[in-house]
Design a protein around this motif. Structure first.
Motif, PDB file in Angstrom:
ATOM      1  N   LEU A  40       0.798  -1.130  -0.129  1.00 19.49           N
ATOM      2  CA  LEU A  40      -0.284   0.306   0.023  1.00 19.49           C
ATOM      3  C   LEU A  40       0.514   1.366  -0.211  1.00 19.49           C
ATOM      4  CD1 LEU A  40      -2.931  -0.921   3.183  1.00 19.49           C
ATOM      5  CD2 LEU A  40      -2.856  -1.095   0.508  1.00 19.49           C
TER       6      LEU A  40
ATOM      7  N   ASP B 211      -3.873   4.721  -1.088  1.00 20.23           N
ATOM      8  CA  ASP B 211      -4.439   4.051  -0.770  1.00 20.23           C
ATOM      9  C   ASP B 211      -5.005   3.712   0.675  1.00 20.23           C
ATOM     10  OD1 ASP B 211      -3.896   3.073  -2.822  1.00 20.23           O
ATOM     11  OD2 ASP B 211      -1.889   1.823  -2.580  1.00 20.23           O
TER      12      ASP B 211
ATOM     13  N   ARG C 247      -6.678   2.463   4.403  1.00 21.46           N
ATOM     14  CA  ARG C 247      -6.570   1.379   4.933  1.00 21.46           C
ATOM     15  C   ARG C 247      -8.095   0.508   5.737  1.00 21.46           C
ATOM     16  NH1 ARG C 247      -2.815   3.190   3.133  1.00 21.46           N
ATOM     17  NH2 ARG C 247      -0.902   3.109   3.996  1.00 21.46           N
ATOM     18  N   ALA C 248      -9.248   1.595   5.415  1.00 23.13           N
ATOM     19  CA  ALA C 248     -10.328   0.094   5.945  1.00 23.13           C
ATOM     20  C   ALA C 248     -10.701   0.773   4.390  1.00 23.13           C
ATOM     21  CB  ALA C 248     -10.552   0.418   6.615  1.00 23.13           C
TER      22      ALA C 248
ATOM     23  N   ARG D  14     -10.412  -4.468   6.470  1.00 22.19           N
ATOM     24  CA  ARG D  14      -9.089  -3.657   6.632  1.00 22.19           C
ATOM     25  C   ARG D  14      -7.693  -4.167   5.333  1.00 22.19           C
ATOM     26  NH1 ARG D  14      -4.567  -4.303  11.524  1.00 22.19           N
ATOM     27  NH2 ARG D  14      -3.029  -2.740  10.631  1.00 22.19           N
TER      28      ARG D  14
ATOM     29  N   ARG E  50      -4.737  -4.924   2.722  1.00 20.87           N
ATOM     30  CA  ARG E  50      -3.551  -5.393   3.613  1.00 20.87           C
ATOM     31  C   ARG E  50      -2.450  -4.840   1.908  1.00 20.87           C
ATOM     32  NH1 ARG E  50      -4.199  -5.852   8.738  1.00 20.87           N
ATOM     33  NH2 ARG E  50      -5.871  -7.383   8.669  1.00 20.87           N
TER      34      ARG E  50
ATOM     35  N   TYR F 178      -8.629  -4.645  -3.904  1.00 20.27           N
ATOM     36  CA  TYR F 178      -7.073  -4.145  -3.034  1.00 20.27           C
ATOM     37  C   TYR F 178      -7.859  -6.220  -2.118  1.00 20.27           C
ATOM     38  CZ  TYR F 178      -6.631   0.154  -3.547  1.00 20.27           C
ATOM     39  OH  TYR F 178      -6.492   1.449  -3.080  1.00 20.27           O
TER      40      TYR F 178
ATOM     41  N   TYR G 144       0.854  -6.013   9.530  1.00 24.54           N
ATOM     42  CA  TYR G 144       0.805  -4.894  10.065  1.00 24.54           C
ATOM     43  C   TYR G 144       1.746  -3.848   9.072  1.00 24.54           C
ATOM     44  CZ  TYR G 144      -1.779  -7.595  13.539  1.00 24.54           C
ATOM     45  OH  TYR G 144      -2.983  -8.050  14.324  1.00 24.54           O
TER      46      TYR G 144
ATOM     47  N   HIS H 244       3.919  -0.961   8.202  1.00 22.73           N
ATOM     48  CA  HIS H 244       3.133   0.354   7.955  1.00 22.73           C
ATOM     49  C   HIS H 244       4.029   0.597   5.819  1.00 22.73           C
ATOM     50  CE1 HIS H 244       3.744   4.989   7.459  1.00 22.73           C
ATOM     51  NE2 HIS H 244       3.069   4.415   8.878  1.00 22.73           N
ATOM     52  N   PRO H 245       3.228   1.655   5.427  1.00 23.99           N
ATOM     53  CA  PRO H 245       3.336   2.030   3.753  1.00 23.99           C
ATOM     54  C   PRO H 245       4.982   2.627   4.089  1.00 23.99           C
ATOM     55  CG  PRO H 245       1.835   3.270   4.543  1.00 23.99           C
ATOM     56  CD  PRO H 245       1.996   2.321   5.703  1.00 23.99           C
TER      57      PRO H 245
END
Length: 685
Positions: free
Chosen positions: A4, A8, A10-11, A16, A18, A30, A300, A302-303
């Motif tokens: 991501l 993009d 996150r939800a 959620r 991914r 997604y 989990y 982070h981008p």
């Protein structure tokens, strides 16, 4: 599967997000997980369509159909919100490749596997037909293969019985699997899907469609006039396949009859090994393991976590190599290509490092990964729409197809590099930068730019549905068109990827060119309006109406003169920039045909144009109305000869005027042609 970015979500709804699975013209798909851990393919509509009531209506109808036809062989809709601020739907995630990719990677399936496959597809189509609907685009790419069996996807263009056309009146479907009645613009029905099912079975059994490959016009002609090629179809299945592929719709079986002949309804398989041959089953098992790893690594991350991004990239590359396909209703995005990069500074001083040269030799400055791909798998880059263009020095021919871009030493017939790509269209139409260092092409997810020596593959203006692209004369910027933009042409800084200016006109350009002196930009829109702008000021200096707008080049230049094809099939010679009309080139063509694409070779004193009618036009002798006309450039006299090569398109004149490159009607190898005598010299690919 891509990591991501900050742009993009996150939800989406309760899901959620991914990873990004793909980008299409209408939105993004997604990989998401629900509150209970359910993995889903989440399709989110682009923001600009969220405000279009008509699109919302179509999206709601697609959703409603997908819900109604659900069964063991169609992905189930898990949740959706067509009325939300951004409409979305979530479907079951199919963990496996498409039938097309599976056969390409592991070979044709066994008769037993194809019978199981056919029963599942027939059952799925039966549910669609029982609802009064026709799928209209069944093909190997729209059949996903999971461990439990086939999954029929993509109801985005499904329509009511008897409706063979899209909302804009055009025929819809995929060449190679369209029924003859659809090709002829006649109303279709459920038996049109049966015709496509017959083609899918042939592909699964043989690795090729029943009407071959090549240019869409050639394939469609074979569908309406030739018998299917059934070499490799076992005798036990030949009568069924032949019946499905009948030209006369009334003589085809129903999906229920197909299902009965294949053995009747069948429950989903317990595992891939229960119905697929060992190589295919092993691929699905490996795909499942890789996807589980990819999902776990992205949960989990982070981008901006670079280590996590690199792990995801490495896994993604393995997935691509394994042929894994993740799709929700066939929204598939372009995938970047990565190659080995030389160490900075190993090739010389400033300005000479890979990726930063002032001028590149495509025969020499090529990423090792691309060169290795050509050595291991030398081939034409796909089966659809090969589009040749020469490098600035003329030594290398670059051709784009539906699965890649190939670089050839056309004199030696040696493939120098192969750049694997994925594209939503018939194929990439490559353009080469003036310095020879980069190749760009337009796609539905943005402007793709490839630095050939390093293998860097960037997508600029990501998420933009780009129609066409061209390099500016200085090589520092790109010109592209977006049909949703208010401008005809958008100028894009090549380094930053930011839009730096607009060329205003009546509509988005379908073709963009720069004049030989680099002083002007020319654009032709869908309504046939040609506009000439001055570079720098971006001011309009000339506008012409009635210009032809088709695939291929409808504009050609010789010095300060421009040649363009009119909508009524004449070629007009104009001086630039004043627009003075200098003359016309005309030729007699068979009834129903008209001149279209044009090219000029000043050294050979030649002007060329092909002629053709609609996609399928035939004479009383049952022959296609395709051909190529030739004139003397200096006198305007037509000099077409009976011995000239026949219909060719995507005409590309060598920078030194040595040869003419083009694509024949069967879209087989690219032809290299003597520009003066119009005789075939060689075939490349």
């Amino acid at each position: 599967m891509r990591p991501l970015t900050l742009g993009d979500p996150r939800a989406v709804g309760p899901y959620r997000i991914r990873a990004l699975l793909g980008v299409g013209g209408m939105g993004r798909v997604y990989l998401g997980t629900g509150p209970d851990g359910t993995v889903a393919a989440v399709k989110a509509v682009r923001a600009e369509y969220a405000y279009d009531p008509d699109f919302r209506g179509r999206f709601a109808r697609e959703l409603d159909l997908a819900r109604r036809v659900h069964g063991p062989y169609t992905p189930r809709v898990l949740d959706a919100d067509p009325a939300g601020q951004t409409p979305w739907m979530a479907t079951e995630y199919v963990m496996g490749p498409s039938l097309h990719d599976l056969v390409q990677l592991t070979g044709p399936l066994t008769e037993e596997a194809v019978r199981f496959l056919g029963r599942g597809i027939a059952e799925a189509l039966g549910r669609v037909h029982a609802d009064g609907t026709v799928h209209r685009d069944l093909k190997p790419g729209n059949v996903m293969v999971s461990a439990s069996g086939p999954q029929v996807i993509d109801f985005g263009i499904a329509g009511a019985l008897g409706d063979a056309h899209g909302e804009d009146g055009r025929i819809i479907g995929t060449p190679g699997y369209m029924a003859p009645e659809n090709v002829r613009n006649e109303p279709g029905g459920t038996v049109s899907d049966v015709f496509a099912l017959g083609g899918v079975l042939v592909y699964a059994l043989t690795g090729s469609g029943p009407f071959g490959e090549g240019h869409p016009s050639a394939v469609l002609y074979r569908i309406t006039h030739h018998d299917p090629v059934l070499t490799g179809v076992p005798d036990s299945l030949r009568p069924l396949v032949t019946a499905c592929l009948e030209k006369d719709p009334a003589r085809r079986p129903t999906t229920g009859e197909v299902l009965e002949v294949l053995g009747g309804p069948v429950p989903p398989a317990a595992s891939a090994a229960d119905w697929l041959p060992p190589p295919a089953a092993a691929l699905l098992e490996a795909t499942a393991r890789e996807y589980r790893e990819a999902v776990e690594s992205s949960v989990y991350a982070h981008p901006l976590d670079r280590s996590a991004l690199e792990r995801t990239r490495r896994r993604r590359r393995r997935l691509l190599a394994a042929g894994a396909a993740a799709t929700a209703l066939a929204l598939v995005g372009g995938v970047g290509t990565w190659a080995t990069v030389s160490s900075p500074g190993e090739d010389g001083g400033p300005g000479e490092r890979p990726g930063s040269r002032e001028r590149c030799d495509l025969a020499e400055h090529i990423a090792p990964g691309y060169a290795e791909a050509a050595r291991e798998h030398p081939r034409a880059p796909g089966s659809q729409m090969l589009t040749p263009v020469f490098s600035p020095d003329g030594d290398v021919m670059v051709a784009g197809g539906d699965s890649g871009i190939a670089l050839w030493d056309w004199r030696e017939k040696t493939e120098l590099g192969l750049i694997g790509i994925e594209t939503d269209g018939f194929g990439a139409i490559p353009v080469v930068s003036p310095d020879g260092c980069r190749i760009a092409y337009a796609d539905s997810d943005g402007v793709h730019v490839i630095t050939v020596e390093t293998g860097e593959h960037r997508i600029l203006q990501e998420g933009t549905d780009v129609e066409t692209v061209a390099f500016a004369a200085d090589g520092g910027s790109l010109l592209y068109s977006d049909w949703r933009s208010d401008a005809s042409v958008v100028e894009l800084d090549l380094e930053t990827g930011e839009a730096t200016g607009l060329y205003k006109g009546p509509g988005p350009a379908d073709e963009i060119r720069t004049t030989p002196d680099g002083g002007h930009v020319v654009g032709v829109d869908y309504n046939g309006v040609l506009t000439l702008w001055e570079v720098g000021t971006r001011e309009e200096v000339l506008s012409l109406e009635g210009v032809r707008s088709t695939l291929g080049s409808n504009i050609a230049f010789s010095g300060s003169e421009m040649f363009h094809v009119t909508q009524d099939g004449r070629i007009v010679r104009t001086s630039l920039p004043d627009g003075e009309r200098l003359g016309e080139f005309t030729a007699e063509v068979p009834e129903g045909g008209s001149l279209s694409e044009v090219a000029v070779n000043p050294t050979a004193d030649r002007l060329y144009a092909n002629y053709k009618g609609s996609d399928i036009v035939i004479t009383e002798d049952d022959l296609p109305l395709f051909g190529t006309k030739v004139w003397e450039l200096s006198t305007g006299r037509e000099i077409t000869e009976d011995g000239d090569e026949g219909f060719i398109e995507w005409l590309a004149v060598h920078p030194g005027d040595e040869v003419l490159a083009a694509v024949p009607i069967d879209n087989a190898p690219v032809w290299v042609i003597d520009p003066a005598r119009m005789r075939l010299i060689d075939r490349i690919g």
